[in-house]
Scaffold this motif. Structure first.
Motif, PDB file in Angstrom:
ATOM      1  N   GLU A 102     -10.014  36.622   9.132  1.00 12.83           N
ATOM      2  CA  GLU A 102      -9.553  36.189  10.447  1.00 12.83           C
ATOM      3  C   GLU A 102      -9.665  37.346  11.432  1.00 12.83           C
ATOM      4  OE1 GLU A 102      -5.793  33.916  10.599  1.00 12.83           O
ATOM      5  OE2 GLU A 102      -5.611  34.338   8.447  1.00 12.83           O
ATOM      6  N   ARG A 103      -9.647  37.029  12.725  1.00 14.39           N
ATOM      7  CA  ARG A 103      -9.479  38.068  13.728  1.00 14.39           C
ATOM      8  C   ARG A 103      -8.041  38.580  13.667  1.00 14.39           C
ATOM      9  NH1 ARG A 103     -13.049  34.405  16.153  1.00 14.39           N
ATOM     10  NH2 ARG A 103     -11.277  33.079  16.754  1.00 14.39           N
ATOM     11  N   LYS A 104      -7.869  39.869  13.885  1.00 17.64           N
ATOM     12  CA  LYS A 104      -6.548  40.472  13.728  1.00 17.64           C
ATOM     13  C   LYS A 104      -5.504  39.799  14.623  1.00 17.64           C
ATOM     14  CE  LYS A 104      -3.982  44.808  13.959  1.00 17.64           C
ATOM     15  NZ  LYS A 104      -3.985  46.228  14.341  1.00 17.64           N
ATOM     16  N   LYS A 105      -5.857  39.513  15.870  1.00 15.79           N
ATOM     17  CA  LYS A 105      -4.881  38.922  16.787  1.00 15.79           C
ATOM     18  C   LYS A 105      -4.428  37.540  16.319  1.00 15.79           C
ATOM     19  CE  LYS A 105      -8.355  36.957  19.921  1.00 15.79           C
ATOM     20  NZ  LYS A 105      -8.878  36.925  21.314  1.00 15.79           N
ATOM     21  N   ASP A 106      -5.338  36.791  15.708  1.00 13.56           N
ATOM     22  CA  ASP A 106      -4.978  35.465  15.200  1.00 13.56           C
ATOM     23  C   ASP A 106      -4.059  35.574  13.993  1.00 13.56           C
ATOM     24  OD1 ASP A 106      -6.565  34.316  17.157  1.00 13.56           O
ATOM     25  OD2 ASP A 106      -8.332  34.217  15.871  1.00 13.56           O
ATOM     26  N   ALA A 107      -4.371  36.533  13.099  1.00 13.26           N
ATOM     27  CA  ALA A 107      -3.529  36.729  11.916  1.00 13.26           C
ATOM     28  C   ALA A 107      -2.123  37.164  12.325  1.00 13.26           C
ATOM     29  CB  ALA A 107      -4.161  37.770  11.005  1.00 13.26           C
ATOM     30  N   GLU A 108      -2.041  38.055  13.301  1.00  6.89           N
ATOM     31  CA  GLU A 108      -0.731  38.514  13.771  1.00  6.89           C
ATOM     32  C   GLU A 108       0.034  37.385  14.440  1.00  6.89           C
ATOM     33  OE1 GLU A 108      -1.536  43.263  14.559  1.00  6.89           O
ATOM     34  OE2 GLU A 108      -1.893  41.842  16.193  1.00  6.89           O
ATOM     35  N   ALA A 109      -0.677  36.529  15.177  1.00 12.90           N
ATOM     36  CA  ALA A 109      -0.015  35.392  15.829  1.00 12.90           C
ATOM     37  C   ALA A 109       0.554  34.421  14.800  1.00 12.90           C
ATOM     38  CB  ALA A 109      -1.000  34.674  16.745  1.00 12.90           C
ATOM     39  N   ARG A 110      -0.112  34.305  13.645  1.00 17.30           N
ATOM     40  CA  ARG A 110       0.392  33.440  12.574  1.00 17.30           C
ATOM     41  C   ARG A 110       1.518  34.101  11.791  1.00 17.30           C
ATOM     42  NH1 ARG A 110      -1.783  31.672   8.339  1.00 17.30           N
ATOM     43  NH2 ARG A 110      -3.348  33.255   7.903  1.00 17.30           N
ATOM     44  N   GLY A 111       1.659  35.410  11.947  1.00 17.24           N
ATOM     45  CA  GLY A 111       2.704  36.126  11.227  1.00 17.24           C
ATOM     46  C   GLY A 111       2.409  36.327   9.762  1.00 17.24           C
ATOM     47  N   THR A 112       1.123  36.279   9.388  1.00 18.21           N
ATOM     48  CA  THR A 112       0.765  36.427   7.984  1.00 18.21           C
ATOM     49  C   THR A 112       0.459  37.881   7.655  1.00 18.21           C
ATOM     50  OG1 THR A 112      -0.628  35.480   6.233  1.00 18.21           O
ATOM     51  CG2 THR A 112      -1.730  36.090   8.276  1.00 18.21           C
ATOM     52  N   LYS A 113       0.586  38.241   6.397  1.00 17.33           N
ATOM     53  CA  LYS A 113       0.333  39.611   5.951  1.00 17.33           C
ATOM     54  C   LYS A 113      -1.162  39.918   5.995  1.00 17.33           C
ATOM     55  CE  LYS A 113       1.004  42.782   2.024  1.00 17.33           C
ATOM     56  NZ  LYS A 113       1.582  43.877   2.813  1.00 17.33           N
ATOM     57  N   ILE A 114      -1.490  41.117   6.448  1.00 15.34           N
ATOM     58  CA  ILE A 114      -2.875  41.591   6.477  1.00 15.34           C
ATOM     59  C   ILE A 114      -3.060  42.562   5.314  1.00 15.34           C
ATOM     60  CG2 ILE A 114      -4.550  42.965   7.755  1.00 15.34           C
ATOM     61  CD1 ILE A 114      -3.344  41.812  10.342  1.00 15.34           C
ATOM     62  N   TRP A 115      -4.071  42.290   4.493  1.00 15.33           N
ATOM     63  CA  TRP A 115      -4.296  43.085   3.287  1.00 15.33           C
ATOM     64  C   TRP A 115      -5.340  44.173   3.480  1.00 15.33           C
ATOM     65  CZ3 TRP A 115      -0.879  42.290  -0.507  1.00 15.33           C
ATOM     66  CH2 TRP A 115      -0.188  41.074  -0.504  1.00 15.33           C
ATOM     67  N   GLY A 116      -6.165  44.049   4.491  1.00 18.00           N
ATOM     68  CA  GLY A 116      -7.195  45.051   4.728  1.00 18.00           C
ATOM     69  C   GLY A 116      -8.113  44.610   5.843  1.00 18.00           C
ATOM     70  N   GLN A 117      -8.975  45.510   6.257  1.00 18.88           N
ATOM     71  CA  GLN A 117      -9.932  45.229   7.321  1.00 18.88           C
ATOM     72  C   GLN A 117     -11.353  45.399   6.803  1.00 18.88           C
ATOM     73  OE1 GLN A 117      -9.695  47.859  10.690  1.00 18.88           O
ATOM     74  NE2 GLN A 117     -11.626  47.159  11.555  1.00 18.88           N
ATOM     75  N   VAL A 118     -12.231  44.456   7.141  1.00 18.42           N
ATOM     76  CA  VAL A 118     -13.657  44.618   6.871  1.00 18.42           C
ATOM     77  C   VAL A 118     -14.228  45.423   8.039  1.00 18.42           C
ATOM     78  CG1 VAL A 118     -15.861  43.481   6.454  1.00 18.42           C
ATOM     79  CG2 VAL A 118     -13.739  42.443   5.606  1.00 18.42           C
ATOM     80  N   ARG A 119     -14.326  46.725   7.854  1.00 17.89           N
ATOM     81  CA  ARG A 119     -14.713  47.607   8.943  1.00 17.89           C
ATOM     82  C   ARG A 119     -16.218  47.532   9.228  1.00 17.89           C
ATOM     83  NH1 ARG A 119     -12.582  52.443  10.876  1.00 17.89           N
ATOM     84  NH2 ARG A 119     -10.569  51.455  10.452  1.00 17.89           N
ATOM     85  N   GLY A 120     -17.020  47.522   8.163  1.00 13.90           N
ATOM     86  CA  GLY A 120     -18.467  47.496   8.366  1.00 13.90           C
ATOM     87  C   GLY A 120     -19.184  46.852   7.200  1.00 13.90           C
ATOM     88  N   VAL A 121     -20.254  46.122   7.487  1.00 12.13           N
ATOM     89  CA  VAL A 121     -21.123  45.530   6.463  1.00 12.13           C
ATOM     90  C   VAL A 121     -22.560  45.694   6.920  1.00 12.13           C
ATOM     91  CG1 VAL A 121     -21.514  43.561   4.950  1.00 12.13           C
ATOM     92  CG2 VAL A 121     -19.382  43.711   6.227  1.00 12.13           C
ATOM     93  N   ALA A 122     -23.448  46.045   6.009  1.00  9.09           N
ATOM     94  CA  ALA A 122     -24.859  46.211   6.361  1.00  9.09           C
ATOM     95  C   ALA A 122     -25.733  45.760   5.207  1.00  9.09           C
ATOM     96  CB  ALA A 122     -25.163  47.662   6.708  1.00  9.09           C
TER      97      ALA A 122
END
Length: 393
Positions: A232-252
């Motif tokens: 999810e986009r971070k702002k959407d996850a925060e709006a839902r109040g759900t726990k964030i486990w990590g960020q996909v910073r880069g993929v190539a």
């Protein structure tokens, strides 16, 4: 551009029914492989990783007619879905993107002897051979009526699915992506294909094959399994109040543009993919593709040496789980999330690093803070796909 984060994850792997069992396997360095007797050429034995769960019924829904690859994917997706606390009141803006290397080959082979006998051909004969039954099975199980895609790029398929999901979220095409991979390739057809190329060893003990980073051993261990993550986009996850486990910073990802069964021995393109994925970030460690094939592991060595020298630890979990083909990248992502959550680097088991003594291999579980993990994948179709996952602080 908003950050793309992980809000749920699920896994099915040899000896692993859920994420808690995955954590135990990783932390304790447990080999979950076994010997399948009489499954090689002329009745020989081979080492494999098997998921022994009966997945014909999943949460009361009957999937007996579905191919094994779809059953595994559905089960992993359900665990990820539940962790993310998703609601099904508006699934039009949700996409399911799954990767697979072989699709339903196992089930096609099972019924192939009945191909000329219409009475014995099962009613599901067409969909079991359709790789997209994997993703459509997940949409059916979760009641999702948004977009669904299945991609097949060999052993990088699940990381490529994550790449595609990240791009779709960044472009605003969807709000949630259920991404990952599944493969069930414990079939005779796949076994004989790899025996022909010498990639699988016969009549050996479990500790003698599928040994990462070792010139003294031969062959890899093929396994079945699936893993799914919720993006999810971070702002959407925060709006839902759900726990964030990590960020996909880069993929190539890139492709080597070589003939079948060939790989770039110089490691140039794998190095380029990993460099593009990590950017200026120095990862805490590298979760490596290494699986016990000499050329493959040599490319991992070259890539690591080119970018990090001996300064960054490297490990491979394949001595525990074996190689699950198109789902392996997503399983490595799950293992990396667990590693960051509980503060340890999982060990590379079964090996003493013969021929790789100057590589900083983690042989024993290393307890420390883990801020980021770089993941490498390569497929026989020529794709190199790498990913950087970080803690969301």
């Amino acid at each position: 551009m908003d950050r793309i984060v992980i809000t749920g994850y699920g896994v099915k792997a040899p000896g692993v029914s859920n994420i808690n069992e995955m954590k135990d396997v990783l932390e304790q360095g447990i080999c979950t492989q076994e010997i399948l007797h009489g499954r090689g050429s002329n009745g020989s034995n081979i080492v494999c990783g098997v998921v022994h769960e009966d997945l014909n019924l999943i949460s009361g829904q009957n999937y007996k007619r579905y191919p094994r690859v779809a059953q595994l994917g559905i089960a992993a997706a359900e665990e990820a879905y539940q962790m993310a606390n998703l609601r099904n009141d508006d699934f039009a803006r949700v996409a399911v993107i799954m990767g697979t290397s072989g699709g339903g080959i196992l089930d096609v082979e099972k019924f192939s002897n009945h191909g000329s006998n219409l009475r014995k051909v099962p009613i599901q004969y067409v969909p079991i051979g359709d790789p997209h039954t994997l993703s459509s099975g997940i949409t059916k199980h979760l009641g999702i009526n948004g977009q669904a895609y299945t991609i097949s790029t060999g052993c990088t398929a699940s990381l490529d699915a994550i790449l595609m999901g990240k791009l779709m979220l960044e472009a605003g095409h969807v709000d949630i992506c259920i991404v990952g991979g599944s493969d069930a390739l414990l079939s005779d057809w796949i076994t004989y294909g790899f025996l022909k190329t010498g990639a699988i060893a016969e009549n050996v003990e479990i500790e003698e094959t599928g040994v990462p980073f070792s010139v003294a051993h031969n062959g890899f261990v093929k396994s079945e399994g699936a893993a799914v993550v919720i993006l999810e986009r971070k702002k959407d996850a925060e709006a839902r109040g759900t726990k964030i486990w990590g960020q996909v910073r880069g993929v190539a990802s890139n492709n080597e543009a070589l003939s079948m069964l060939q790989s770039d021995p110089t490691g140039t393109l794998m190095t380029a993919a990993l460099k593009s994925a990590i950017g200026d970030t120095i990862p805490t460690y590298v979760n490596s593709q290494a699986l016990g094939l000499k050329q493959n592991d040599k490319i991992e060595y070259i890539t690591h040496t080119n970018l990090f020298g001996s300064s960054i630890p490297i490990t491979s979990i394949k001595g525990m789980t074996g190689h699950t083909f198109g789902s392996m990248g997503a399983i490595q992502v799950v293992s990396s999330i667990i590693s960051m959550e509980y503060g340890f680097i999982p060990p590379t088991i079964k090996t003493s690093g013969d021929g790789f003594h100057d590589l900083p291999i983690v042989f024993e579980t290393k307890y420390q803070n883990v801020e980021s993990v770089a993941i490498t994948n390569h497929g026989v179709s020529g794709n190199n796909t790498c990913l950087l996952i970080t803690k969301e602080n």
